[in-house]
Motif scaffolding. Structure first.
Motif, short mmCIF file in Angstrom:
data_model
loop_
_atom_site.label_atom_id
_atom_site.label_comp_id
_atom_site.label_asym_id
_atom_site.label_seq_id
_atom_site.Cartn_x
_atom_site.Cartn_y
_atom_site.Cartn_z
N GLU A 31 1.08 -1.22 -0.14
CA GLU A 31 0.12 -0.16 -0.57
C GLU A 31 0.80 1.39 -0.14
OE1 GLU A 31 -3.64 -0.62 2.86
OE2 GLU A 31 -2.06 -1.92 3.59
N HIS A 32 2.58 1.17 0.50
CA HIS A 32 2.79 2.57 0.56
C HIS A 32 3.99 2.08 -0.11
CE1 HIS A 32 0.27 2.06 4.12
NE2 HIS A 32 1.21 1.15 4.40
N SER A 33 4.22 1.69 -1.63
CA SER A 33 5.50 1.69 -1.93
C SER A 33 4.70 2.07 -3.48
CB SER A 33 6.29 0.39 -1.50
OG SER A 33 5.90 -0.43 -1.85
N LEU A 34 5.68 1.93 -4.24
CA LEU A 34 5.49 1.51 -5.97
C LEU A 34 6.02 -0.02 -6.84
CD1 LEU A 34 4.71 1.82 -8.85
CD2 LEU A 34 7.04 2.88 -9.05
N PHE A 35 4.89 -0.91 -6.32
CA PHE A 35 5.35 -2.53 -6.42
C PHE A 35 5.68 -2.69 -7.33
CE2 PHE A 35 4.23 -7.48 -6.25
CZ PHE A 35 4.96 -7.98 -5.75
N TYR A 36 6.43 -3.64 -8.11
CA TYR A 36 6.50 -3.99 -9.80
C TYR A 36 6.51 -5.36 -10.06
CZ TYR A 36 9.22 0.13 -10.27
OH TYR A 36 9.26 2.01 -10.50
N GLN A 37 5.19 -6.05 -10.40
CA GLN A 37 4.45 -6.81 -10.58
C GLN A 37 5.85 -8.37 -11.05
OE1 GLN A 37 2.10 -8.42 -9.68
NE2 GLN A 37 0.89 -6.72 -8.44
N ILE A 179 9.95 0.80 -4.82
CA ILE A 179 10.55 2.17 -4.13
C ILE A 179 9.23 2.55 -3.83
CG2 ILE A 179 10.60 4.36 -5.62
CD1 ILE A 179 11.79 3.08 -8.20
N PHE A 180 9.74 3.58 -2.47
CA PHE A 180 9.02 3.75 -2.02
C PHE A 180 9.46 4.82 -1.58
CE2 PHE A 180 9.23 -0.92 0.11
CZ PHE A 180 8.37 -1.06 0.53
N LYS A 181 8.63 5.75 -1.64
CA LYS A 181 8.89 7.55 -1.82
C LYS A 181 8.26 8.67 -0.62
CE LYS A 181 8.57 7.36 -6.82
NZ LYS A 181 7.89 7.57 -8.12
N PRO A 182 8.72 8.93 -0.33
CA PRO A 182 7.78 9.87 0.52
C PRO A 182 7.49 10.52 1.07
CG PRO A 182 10.03 11.03 0.11
CD PRO A 182 9.82 9.74 -1.06
N GLU A 183 5.96 11.21 1.77
CA GLU A 183 5.01 11.88 1.76
C GLU A 183 5.63 13.49 1.29
OE1 GLU A 183 2.00 11.08 3.67
OE2 GLU A 183 1.93 9.30 3.31
N HIS A 184 5.78 14.48 1.24
CA HIS A 184 6.12 16.15 0.77
C HIS A 184 4.86 16.55 1.47
CE1 HIS A 184 9.58 15.15 -1.77
NE2 HIS A 184 8.63 14.60 -2.04
N VAL A 198 8.25 -1.48 6.88
CA VAL A 198 7.66 -2.98 7.07
C VAL A 198 6.50 -3.33 7.21
CG1 VAL A 198 7.41 -3.92 9.84
CG2 VAL A 198 9.12 -2.41 9.89
N SER A 199 5.71 -2.55 7.57
CA SER A 199 4.26 -3.00 6.86
C SER A 199 4.17 -3.43 4.78
CB SER A 199 3.15 -2.49 6.59
OG SER A 199 2.13 -2.73 5.88
N ASP A 200 4.58 -2.83 4.34
CA ASP A 200 5.01 -3.56 2.57
C ASP A 200 6.26 -4.39 2.69
OD1 ASP A 200 2.88 -1.71 2.21
OD2 ASP A 200 4.70 -0.83 0.86
N PHE A 201 7.51 -4.72 3.24
CA PHE A 201 8.15 -5.16 3.07
C PHE A 201 7.74 -6.70 3.25
CE2 PHE A 201 12.05 -7.68 4.43
CZ PHE A 201 12.30 -8.32 3.24
N ALA A 202 6.85 -7.16 4.30
CA ALA A 202 5.98 -8.20 4.42
C ALA A 202 5.44 -8.45 3.88
CB ALA A 202 4.82 -8.61 6.59
N LYS A 203 4.62 -8.39 3.01
CA LYS A 203 3.37 -8.13 1.89
C LYS A 203 4.56 -8.49 0.81
CE LYS A 203 -0.11 -4.96 3.88
NZ LYS A 203 -1.11 -3.57 3.51
N ILE A 204 5.27 -7.54 0.09
CA ILE A 204 6.13 -7.61 -0.81
C ILE A 204 6.75 -9.17 -0.58
CG2 ILE A 204 8.19 -6.99 -1.73
CD1 ILE A 204 7.84 -4.40 -2.02
N VAL A 205 7.71 -9.93 0.83
CA VAL A 205 8.45 -11.21 0.61
C VAL A 205 6.80 -12.39 0.43
CG1 VAL A 205 8.98 -12.67 2.30
CG2 VAL A 205 9.94 -10.22 2.21
N ASN A 206 5.89 -11.97 0.69
CA ASN A 206 4.75 -12.92 0.74
C ASN A 206 4.68 -13.09 -0.44
OD1 ASN A 206 4.51 -13.58 3.63
ND2 ASN A 206 3.29 -12.17 4.06
N LEU A 207 4.13 -12.11 -0.94
CA LEU A 207 4.08 -12.76 -2.91
C LEU A 207 5.61 -12.41 -3.60
CD1 LEU A 207 2.42 -8.01 -3.26
CD2 LEU A 207 1.81 -10.73 -3.46
N SER A 208 6.69 -12.38 -3.01
CA SER A 208 7.42 -13.43 -4.33
C SER A 208 8.23 -14.92 -3.30
CB SER A 208 8.84 -12.73 -3.39
OG SER A 208 8.42 -10.77 -4.03
N GLU A 209 6.90 -15.82 -2.57
CA GLU A 209 7.68 -16.64 -2.09
C GLU A 209 6.09 -17.81 -3.38
OE1 GLU A 209 6.47 -16.84 1.97
OE2 GLU A 209 8.42 -15.73 2.56
#
Length: 209
Positions: A31-37, A179-184, A198-209
């Motif tokens: 939810e907080h990053s630009l995730f590349y499928q 890519i995680f971009k800061p809020e301005h 932390v939140s997105d990393f857990a999801k990305i790791v799960n999606l990569s398994e």
């Protein structure tokens, strides 16, 4: 008998709900990053780390790498971001122990290996700092979707370097995962929330398994 039946149905319902929740979490999108499928390829590069050892594409393999561009003379964004990464580092490693944090210096003129070693150790002994000539840094930055530029008001060794405040996550295959971009916000430093990492990393790791 009816009470027993109700109890059994309740247990089954709870178990089913838990399984559905677990499945939906495992498939949840970041939810907080630009995730590349389809992860993006990183072109060949070669730098030197803060211990004087060559760091190239091979050193990305088998690791989840958090890459941040900065420099030791940075007055605000760099130290704040590195401190934020340090705060959540144990949580990131709890998700996947093969995680590493990489600071890529965009100021090779002032950031010697010795200076980088002293600087990065202040935040975390496990963090790594990398340096290279601009001939390597510029294409590497473009490849990662980041940027940097040395201020025109350069006077001797007193100058600022404009650079991205984003953090790039590279997967164990050595490809760009997100890519995680800061809020301005007006009057606020462009810092990325450690909780979001932390939140997105857990999801990305799960999606990569």
């Amino acid at each position: 008998m009816n009470k027993l039946l109700i109890a059994i149905v309740a247990v089954i319902s709870i178990a089913t709900g838990f399984l559905l929740y677990q499945k939906s979490f495992n498939l949840a999108q970041p939810e907080h990053s630009l995730f590349y499928q389809t992860p993006r390829t990183i072109k060949p590069f070669a730098m030197v780390d803060h211990q004087g050892t060559t760091f190239a594409n091979e050193q990305l393999i088998g690791k989840w790498s958090w890459v941040f561009f900065g420099y030791t003379s940075c007055p605000d964004v760099c130290p704040t971001t590195l401190q934020e990464l340090n705060f959540v580092y144990d949580e990131l490693k709890a998700i996947n122990e093969n995680a590493q944090v990489l600071l890529v210096s965009v100021d090779p003129q002032r950031d010697t290996v010795e200076k980088l070693a002293q600087y990065i150790a202040y935040f975390n002994q496990e963090f790594k700092a990398l340096t290279a000539d601009h001939s390597v840094l510029f294409p590497f930055a473009r490849n990662l979707g980041l940027m940097y530029a040395i201020s025109d008001e350069k006077r001797d060794d007193n100058y600022l370097v404009d650079h991205s405040a984003s953090i790039v996550l590279i997967n164990p295959e050595g490809k760009i995962a997100a890519i995680f971009k800061p809020e301005h916000e007006l009057g606020q430093l462009p810092i990325i929330s450690g909780d979001n990492l932390v939140s997105d990393f857990a999801k990305i790791v799960n999606l990569s398994e």
